[in-house]
Design a protein around this motif. Structure first.
Motif, PDB file in Angstrom:
ATOM      1  N   GLU A   1       0.859  -1.183   0.000  1.00  0.00           N
ATOM      2  CA  GLU A   1       0.000   0.000   0.000  1.00  0.00           C
ATOM      3  C   GLU A   1       0.898   1.236   0.000  1.00  0.00           C
ATOM      4  OE1 GLU A   1      -3.261  -0.037  -0.236  1.00  0.00           O
ATOM      5  OE2 GLU A   1      -3.420  -2.222  -0.080  1.00  0.00           O
ATOM      6  N   VAL A   2       0.398   2.338  -0.538  1.00  0.00           N
ATOM      7  CA  VAL A   2       1.161   3.597  -0.549  1.00  0.00           C
ATOM      8  C   VAL A   2       1.431   4.017   0.894  1.00  0.00           C
ATOM      9  CG1 VAL A   2       1.111   6.048  -1.192  1.00  0.00           C
ATOM     10  CG2 VAL A   2       0.220   4.318  -2.762  1.00  0.00           C
ATOM     11  N   GLY A   3       2.678   4.363   1.160  1.00  0.00           N
ATOM     12  CA  GLY A   3       3.088   4.770   2.497  1.00  0.00           C
ATOM     13  C   GLY A   3       3.622   3.614   3.327  1.00  0.00           C
ATOM     14  N   GLN A   4       3.450   2.390   2.866  1.00  0.00           N
ATOM     15  CA  GLN A   4       3.929   1.224   3.607  1.00  0.00           C
ATOM     16  C   GLN A   4       5.447   1.123   3.522  1.00  0.00           C
ATOM     17  OE1 GLN A   4       2.043  -2.441   2.359  1.00  0.00           O
ATOM     18  NE2 GLN A   4       3.590  -3.708   3.349  1.00  0.00           N
ATOM     19  N   VAL A   5       6.086   0.827   4.652  1.00  0.00           N
ATOM     20  CA  VAL A   5       7.534   0.611   4.688  1.00  0.00           C
ATOM     21  C   VAL A   5       7.774  -0.871   4.412  1.00  0.00           C
ATOM     22  CG1 VAL A   5       9.613   0.720   6.106  1.00  0.00           C
ATOM     23  CG2 VAL A   5       7.862   2.492   6.327  1.00  0.00           C
ATOM     24  N   VAL A   6       8.630  -1.145   3.447  1.00  0.00           N
ATOM     25  CA  VAL A   6       8.926  -2.531   3.067  1.00  0.00           C
ATOM     26  C   VAL A   6      10.420  -2.795   3.198  1.00  0.00           C
ATOM     27  CG1 VAL A   6       6.956  -2.772   1.515  1.00  0.00           C
ATOM     28  CG2 VAL A   6       9.116  -1.907   0.627  1.00  0.00           C
ATOM     29  N   GLU A   7      10.737  -4.057   3.429  1.00  0.00           N
ATOM     30  CA  GLU A   7      12.129  -4.480   3.503  1.00  0.00           C
ATOM     31  C   GLU A   7      12.514  -5.127   2.180  1.00  0.00           C
ATOM     32  OE1 GLU A   7      12.557  -7.081   6.815  1.00  0.00           O
ATOM     33  OE2 GLU A   7      12.078  -5.527   8.283  1.00  0.00           O
TER      34      GLU A   7
ATOM     35  N   PHE B   1      15.071  -3.118  -2.402  1.00  0.00           N
ATOM     36  CA  PHE B   1      15.799  -2.513  -1.277  1.00  0.00           C
ATOM     37  C   PHE B   1      14.788  -2.103  -0.214  1.00  0.00           C
ATOM     38  CE2 PHE B   1      15.029   0.693  -4.553  1.00  0.00           C
ATOM     39  CZ  PHE B   1      14.318   1.659  -3.855  1.00  0.00           C
ATOM     40  N   ASP B   2      15.281  -1.777   0.967  1.00  0.00           N
ATOM     41  CA  ASP B   2      14.415  -1.270   2.034  1.00  0.00           C
ATOM     42  C   ASP B   2      13.926   0.117   1.621  1.00  0.00           C
ATOM     43  OD1 ASP B   2      15.117  -3.522   3.416  1.00  0.00           O
ATOM     44  OD2 ASP B   2      16.443  -2.513   4.836  1.00  0.00           O
ATOM     45  N   GLY B   3      12.647   0.366   1.824  1.00  0.00           N
ATOM     46  CA  GLY B   3      12.134   1.678   1.451  1.00  0.00           C
ATOM     47  C   GLY B   3      10.660   1.823   1.764  1.00  0.00           C
TER      48      GLY B   3
ATOM     49  N   ASP C   1      13.633   5.813  -0.563  1.00  0.00           N
ATOM     50  CA  ASP C   1      14.240   5.763   0.757  1.00  0.00           C
ATOM     51  C   ASP C   1      13.964   7.089   1.445  1.00  0.00           C
ATOM     52  OD1 ASP C   1      15.734   5.403   3.007  1.00  0.00           O
ATOM     53  OD2 ASP C   1      17.668   5.310   1.980  1.00  0.00           O
ATOM     54  N   LEU C   2      13.101   7.104   2.434  1.00  0.00           N
ATOM     55  CA  LEU C   2      12.729   8.323   3.142  1.00  0.00           C
ATOM     56  C   LEU C   2      13.485   8.460   4.471  1.00  0.00           C
ATOM     57  CD1 LEU C   2       8.862   8.405   2.535  1.00  0.00           C
ATOM     58  CD2 LEU C   2      10.687   9.455   1.191  1.00  0.00           C
ATOM     59  N   SER C   3      14.473   7.586   4.688  1.00  0.00           N
ATOM     60  CA  SER C   3      15.190   7.648   5.955  1.00  0.00           C
ATOM     61  C   SER C   3      16.098   8.883   6.037  1.00  0.00           C
ATOM     62  CB  SER C   3      16.030   6.386   6.168  1.00  0.00           C
ATOM     63  OG  SER C   3      17.002   6.271   5.141  1.00  0.00           O
ATOM     64  N   THR C   4      16.564   9.349   4.917  1.00  0.00           N
ATOM     65  CA  THR C   4      17.390  10.551   4.882  1.00  0.00           C
ATOM     66  C   THR C   4      16.778  11.495   3.877  1.00  0.00           C
ATOM     67  OG1 THR C   4      19.349   9.215   5.340  1.00  0.00           O
ATOM     68  CG2 THR C   4      19.717  11.442   4.521  1.00  0.00           C
ATOM     69  N   LEU C   5      16.454  12.690   4.323  1.00  0.00           N
ATOM     70  CA  LEU C   5      15.869  13.669   3.427  1.00  0.00           C
ATOM     71  C   LEU C   5      16.937  14.713   3.076  1.00  0.00           C
ATOM     72  CD1 LEU C   5      12.376  14.270   5.056  1.00  0.00           C
ATOM     73  CD2 LEU C   5      12.954  12.810   3.118  1.00  0.00           C
TER      74      LEU C   5
END
Length: 196
Positions: free
Chosen positions: A10-16, A160-162, A188-192
């Motif tokens: 789903e949109v917004g879901q974090v996946v590995e 990838f994770d994202g 990848d939203l971990s670093t903006l």
């Protein structure tokens, strides 16, 4: 490209990395896999048949053939010797004795053939036949593994994770193989990074 049958992300879901995003239709591959498994069973049975040689039920028939031929040789040997004695007394002609000699030689040849067939049967499977059967089974195994890999590839996974940023597919839609129209966009939203 293929028909999408399931969507997991789903949109917004974090996946590995490696997590399933969506699944494509694999019915034709599943049908091929069923045929490959049947071919595997057939190859396995063929190998077992070759390994089980000789069949115990076949031996008595071949042994009886050898005994029959031994009796026939003894009979023709006896006739040939008696005709030889009769020939010595001029009771029979050369032709009759020659006929018995040729019949005796023919019987000896048939006895040798019967013994060879019995020895061949007792020897069991030829190693080359075993190798061919084993190779057939290995090929059937390889077909199954190849199809299982193709079926697994019908499930599209996160590279990838994202985070799922955009989803362009729904169940029942056709997912194109065209890279410009991505079915799912990950980021990848971990670093903006901010640019000013």
């Amino acid at each position: 490209g293929a028909l999408v049958v399931k969507v997991f992300a789903e949109v917004g879901q974090v996946v590995e990395a490696g997590e399933a995003l969506f699944e494509l239709d694999s019915r034709t591959l599943q049908a091929d896999l069923i045929r490959a498994r049947a071919a595997h069973l057939s190859a396995e049975a063929a190998l077992k048949r070759v390994e089980a040689q000789p069949r115990a039920e076949e031996l008595p028939s071949f042994e009886a053939d050898v005994l029959t031929m031994e009796v026939e040789v003894a009979d023709w040997q006896d006739q040939y010797e008696k005709y030889g004695q009769a020939r010595a007394m001029d009771a029979v002609g050369q032709y009759e004795q020659s006929r018995r000699k040729f019949a005796l030689e023919g019987a000896k040849a048939r006895l040798a053939a019967a013994k060879a067939k019995l020895a061949l049967l007792k020897a069991g499977a030829w190693s080359v036949d075993l190798d061919v059967s084993k190779a057939g089974l290995a090929a059937a195994d390889a077909d199954i593994r190849a199809l299982e890999l193709l079926i697994d590839r019908r499930t599209v996974r996160a590279p990838f994770d994202g985070t799922v940023l955009k989803r362009n597919v729904e169940p029942g839609q056709y997912a194109s193989a065209d890279p410009s129209g991505a079915a799912v966009v990950l980021g990848d939203l971990s670093t903006l990074h901010v640019r000013a």
